[in-house]
Design an enzyme around this catalytic site. Structure first.
Site, PDB file in Angstrom:
ATOM      1  N   PHE A  32     -15.594   3.953   6.745  1.00  0.00           N
ATOM      2  CA  PHE A  32     -14.210   4.286   6.386  1.00  0.00           C
ATOM      3  C   PHE A  32     -13.956   4.255   4.882  1.00  0.00           C
ATOM      4  O   PHE A  32     -12.827   4.475   4.440  1.00  0.00           O
ATOM      5  CB  PHE A  32     -13.219   3.362   7.112  1.00  0.00           C
ATOM      6  CG  PHE A  32     -13.387   1.887   6.856  1.00  0.00           C
ATOM      7  CD1 PHE A  32     -12.921   1.300   5.691  1.00  0.00           C
ATOM      8  CD2 PHE A  32     -13.994   1.061   7.802  1.00  0.00           C
ATOM      9  CE1 PHE A  32     -13.064  -0.052   5.454  1.00  0.00           C
ATOM     10  CE2 PHE A  32     -14.143  -0.300   7.576  1.00  0.00           C
ATOM     11  CZ  PHE A  32     -13.677  -0.859   6.401  1.00  0.00           C
ATOM     12  N   ARG A  78      -2.136 -14.343   4.715  1.00  0.00           N
ATOM     13  CA  ARG A  78      -2.833 -13.647   5.803  1.00  0.00           C
ATOM     14  C   ARG A  78      -2.066 -13.788   7.120  1.00  0.00           C
ATOM     15  O   ARG A  78      -1.994 -12.844   7.914  1.00  0.00           O
ATOM     16  CB  ARG A  78      -4.272 -14.131   5.917  1.00  0.00           C
ATOM     17  CG  ARG A  78      -5.095 -13.707   4.707  1.00  0.00           C
ATOM     18  CD  ARG A  78      -6.564 -14.021   4.845  1.00  0.00           C
ATOM     19  NE  ARG A  78      -7.260 -13.134   5.764  1.00  0.00           N
ATOM     20  CZ  ARG A  78      -7.646 -11.895   5.455  1.00  0.00           C
ATOM     21  NH1 ARG A  78      -7.370 -11.378   4.264  1.00  0.00           N
ATOM     22  NH2 ARG A  78      -8.292 -11.166   6.334  1.00  0.00           N
ATOM     23  N   HIS A  82      -2.296  -5.531   1.677  1.00  0.00           N
ATOM     24  CA  HIS A  82      -3.603  -6.179   1.513  1.00  0.00           C
ATOM     25  C   HIS A  82      -3.373  -7.587   1.015  1.00  0.00           C
ATOM     26  O   HIS A  82      -2.496  -7.801   0.182  1.00  0.00           O
ATOM     27  CB  HIS A  82      -4.477  -5.438   0.483  1.00  0.00           C
ATOM     28  CG  HIS A  82      -5.648  -6.261   0.011  1.00  0.00           C
ATOM     29  ND1 HIS A  82      -6.818  -6.329   0.715  1.00  0.00           N
ATOM     30  CD2 HIS A  82      -5.793  -7.099  -1.045  1.00  0.00           C
ATOM     31  CE1 HIS A  82      -7.652  -7.171   0.090  1.00  0.00           C
ATOM     32  NE2 HIS A  82      -7.053  -7.639  -0.983  1.00  0.00           N
ATOM     33  N   TYR A  99     -12.489  -2.006  -3.846  1.00  0.00           N
ATOM     34  CA  TYR A  99     -13.017  -2.076  -2.478  1.00  0.00           C
ATOM     35  C   TYR A  99     -14.544  -1.949  -2.438  1.00  0.00           C
ATOM     36  O   TYR A  99     -15.103  -1.580  -1.399  1.00  0.00           O
ATOM     37  CB  TYR A  99     -12.375  -0.992  -1.613  1.00  0.00           C
ATOM     38  CG  TYR A  99     -10.979  -1.353  -1.121  1.00  0.00           C
ATOM     39  CD1 TYR A  99     -10.765  -2.486  -0.337  1.00  0.00           C
ATOM     40  CD2 TYR A  99      -9.883  -0.552  -1.407  1.00  0.00           C
ATOM     41  CE1 TYR A  99      -9.497  -2.820   0.133  1.00  0.00           C
ATOM     42  CE2 TYR A  99      -8.613  -0.864  -0.943  1.00  0.00           C
ATOM     43  CZ  TYR A  99      -8.431  -2.003  -0.174  1.00  0.00           C
ATOM     44  OH  TYR A  99      -7.180  -2.324   0.297  1.00  0.00           O
ATOM     45  N   GLU A 123      -9.707 -10.820  -7.542  1.00  0.00           N
ATOM     46  CA  GLU A 123      -8.776  -9.706  -7.367  1.00  0.00           C
ATOM     47  C   GLU A 123      -7.596  -9.803  -8.344  1.00  0.00           C
ATOM     48  O   GLU A 123      -7.142  -8.784  -8.885  1.00  0.00           O
ATOM     49  CB  GLU A 123      -8.295  -9.650  -5.911  1.00  0.00           C
ATOM     50  CG  GLU A 123      -9.429  -9.275  -4.958  1.00  0.00           C
ATOM     51  CD  GLU A 123      -9.040  -9.308  -3.498  1.00  0.00           C
ATOM     52  OE1 GLU A 123      -9.903  -9.007  -2.659  1.00  0.00           O
ATOM     53  OE2 GLU A 123      -7.874  -9.638  -3.178  1.00  0.00           O
ATOM     54  N   THR A 172      -5.397  -7.044  10.722  1.00  0.00           N
ATOM     55  CA  THR A 172      -5.672  -5.783  10.016  1.00  0.00           C
ATOM     56  C   THR A 172      -5.178  -4.582  10.804  1.00  0.00           C
ATOM     57  O   THR A 172      -4.565  -3.667  10.243  1.00  0.00           O
ATOM     58  CB  THR A 172      -7.191  -5.637   9.754  1.00  0.00           C
ATOM     59  OG1 THR A 172      -7.625  -6.775   9.017  1.00  0.00           O
ATOM     60  CG2 THR A 172      -7.511  -4.375   8.970  1.00  0.00           C
ATOM     61  N   ASN A 189      -2.058   0.245   6.640  1.00  0.00           N
ATOM     62  CA  ASN A 189      -1.567  -1.016   7.210  1.00  0.00           C
ATOM     63  C   ASN A 189      -0.678  -1.803   6.248  1.00  0.00           C
ATOM     64  O   ASN A 189      -0.532  -3.014   6.373  1.00  0.00           O
ATOM     65  CB  ASN A 189      -2.730  -1.852   7.759  1.00  0.00           C
ATOM     66  CG  ASN A 189      -3.702  -2.314   6.678  1.00  0.00           C
ATOM     67  OD1 ASN A 189      -3.553  -1.952   5.516  1.00  0.00           O
ATOM     68  ND2 ASN A 189      -4.684  -3.108   7.069  1.00  0.00           N
ATOM     69  N   ARG A 249       2.482  -6.337   9.102  1.00  0.00           N
ATOM     70  CA  ARG A 249       1.800  -5.191   9.717  1.00  0.00           C
ATOM     71  C   ARG A 249       2.413  -4.817  11.060  1.00  0.00           C
ATOM     72  O   ARG A 249       2.483  -3.634  11.393  1.00  0.00           O
ATOM     73  CB  ARG A 249       0.307  -5.479   9.809  1.00  0.00           C
ATOM     74  CG  ARG A 249      -0.360  -5.374   8.418  1.00  0.00           C
ATOM     75  CD  ARG A 249      -1.671  -6.037   8.397  1.00  0.00           C
ATOM     76  NE  ARG A 249      -2.415  -5.778   7.151  1.00  0.00           N
ATOM     77  CZ  ARG A 249      -3.477  -6.466   6.774  1.00  0.00           C
ATOM     78  NH1 ARG A 249      -3.928  -7.447   7.538  1.00  0.00           N
ATOM     79  NH2 ARG A 249      -4.105  -6.176   5.654  1.00  0.00           N
ATOM     80  N   LYS A 268       0.821  -1.220   0.000  1.00  0.00           N
ATOM     81  CA  LYS A 268       0.000   0.000   0.000  1.00  0.00           C
ATOM     82  C   LYS A 268       0.860   1.279   0.000  1.00  0.00           C
ATOM     83  O   LYS A 268       2.066   1.230   0.254  1.00  0.00           O
ATOM     84  CB  LYS A 268      -0.933  -0.039   1.212  1.00  0.00           C
ATOM     85  CG  LYS A 268      -1.948  -1.184   1.137  1.00  0.00           C
ATOM     86  CD  LYS A 268      -2.988  -1.078   2.258  1.00  0.00           C
ATOM     87  CE  LYS A 268      -3.990  -2.212   2.181  1.00  0.00           C
ATOM     88  NZ  LYS A 268      -5.066  -2.061   3.198  1.00  0.00           N
TER      89      LYS A 268
HETATM   90  P1  CMP Z   1      -7.556  -4.445   3.539  1.00  0.00           P
HETATM   91  O1  CMP Z   1      -7.133  -5.841   3.853  1.00  0.00           O
HETATM   92  O2  CMP Z   1      -6.951  -3.806   2.365  1.00  0.00           O
HETATM   93  O3  CMP Z   1      -9.150  -4.439   3.376  1.00  0.00           O
HETATM   94  C1  CMP Z   1      -9.929  -3.299   3.667  1.00  0.00           C
HETATM   95  C2  CMP Z   1      -9.132  -2.192   4.264  1.00  0.00           C
HETATM   96  O4  CMP Z   1      -9.897  -1.196   4.914  1.00  0.00           O
HETATM   97  C3  CMP Z   1      -8.228  -2.733   5.352  1.00  0.00           C
HETATM   98  O5  CMP Z   1      -7.234  -3.525   4.805  1.00  0.00           O
HETATM   99  C4  CMP Z   1      -7.810  -1.456   6.042  1.00  0.00           C
HETATM  100  O6  CMP Z   1      -6.773  -0.797   5.358  1.00  0.00           O
HETATM  101  C5  CMP Z   1      -9.079  -0.617   5.917  1.00  0.00           C
HETATM  102  N1  CMP Z   1      -9.827  -0.647   7.162  1.00  0.00           N
HETATM  103  C6  CMP Z   1     -10.402  -1.694   7.748  1.00  0.00           C
HETATM  104  N2  CMP Z   1     -11.017  -1.315   8.879  1.00  0.00           N
HETATM  105  C7  CMP Z   1     -10.827   0.010   8.989  1.00  0.00           C
HETATM  106  C8  CMP Z   1     -11.211   0.988   9.933  1.00  0.00           C
HETATM  107  N3  CMP Z   1     -11.942   0.662  11.010  1.00  0.00           N
HETATM  108  N4  CMP Z   1     -10.840   2.254   9.709  1.00  0.00           N
HETATM  109  C9  CMP Z   1     -10.122   2.581   8.615  1.00  0.00           C
HETATM  110  N5  CMP Z   1      -9.721   1.699   7.699  1.00  0.00           N
HETATM  111  C10 CMP Z   1     -10.059   0.428   7.876  1.00  0.00           C
END
Ligand code: CMP
Length: 139
Positions: free
Chosen positions: A58, A86, A116, A50, A127, A92, A113, A103, A10
């Site tokens: 968010f 994962r 993905h 997304y 994807e 996450t 983070n 992470r 990212k």
């Molecule tokens: P990702 O695995 O890319 O899938 C969805 C993304 O949304 C996640 O990683 C985070 O980067 C983001 N995300 C998930 N939960 C939150 C949250 N509570 N606030 C902000 N971003 C979030």
């Protein structure tokens, strides 16, 4: 079984020059990077990718973040690759991520983070197809 999963390094990570460091964690785990390219996502690409999160509070911030700089999209191949990646990424929210995970090592926040990874084999195929032609994946 051998699987393929989809990964994004990212913008928080590309901004800090961490592509190689993250790739080292991936490769040290035994997963193989069988496709990779660096992209500036368009807003439409990020929103489409997304789309499942569109109703989340968010979503807008997530899209802004994902287009705030370059990303590196990848296809990873290996035994049990979806779950394996994962595990390597960690939770996450980096505050909950295990030691040694991408992470825990690199992420700045739940949003920024660093990585993905697909959450299922079915989504991995969707994807991967969103970003790569079959001819760009060389196993
Ligand atoms: P990702 O695995 O890319 O899938 C969805 C993304 O949304 C996640 O990683 C985070 O980067 C983001 N995300 C998930 N939960 C939150 C949250 N509570 N606030 C902000 N971003 C979030």
């Amino acid at each position: 079984a051998t699987e393929r999963t989809f990964s994004i390094i990212k913008p928080d990570a590309t901004r800090r020059n961490l592509t190689g460091a993250i790739n080292a964690v991936i490769e040290n785990s035994g997963l193989r990077i069988v496709a990779q390219k660096r992209l500036q996502l368009t807003r439409a690409q990020a929103e489409g990718f997304y789309a499942v999160h569109r109703e989340r509070g968010f979503f807008g911030e997530l899209v802004e973040f994902m287009i705030s700089g370059p990303v590196v999209v990848q296809v990873l191949e290996g035994d049990n690759a979806v779950l394996a990646y994962r595990d390597i990424m960690g939770a996450t929210n980096p505050a909950n991520a295990a030691e040694g995970t991408i992470r825990k090592l690199f992420a700045e926040s739940i949003e920024a983070n660093s990585a993905h990874g697909s959450d299922s084999l079915e989504n991995a195929a969707i994807e991967i197809a969103y970003f790569f032609a079959q001819t760009e994946i060389v196993g």
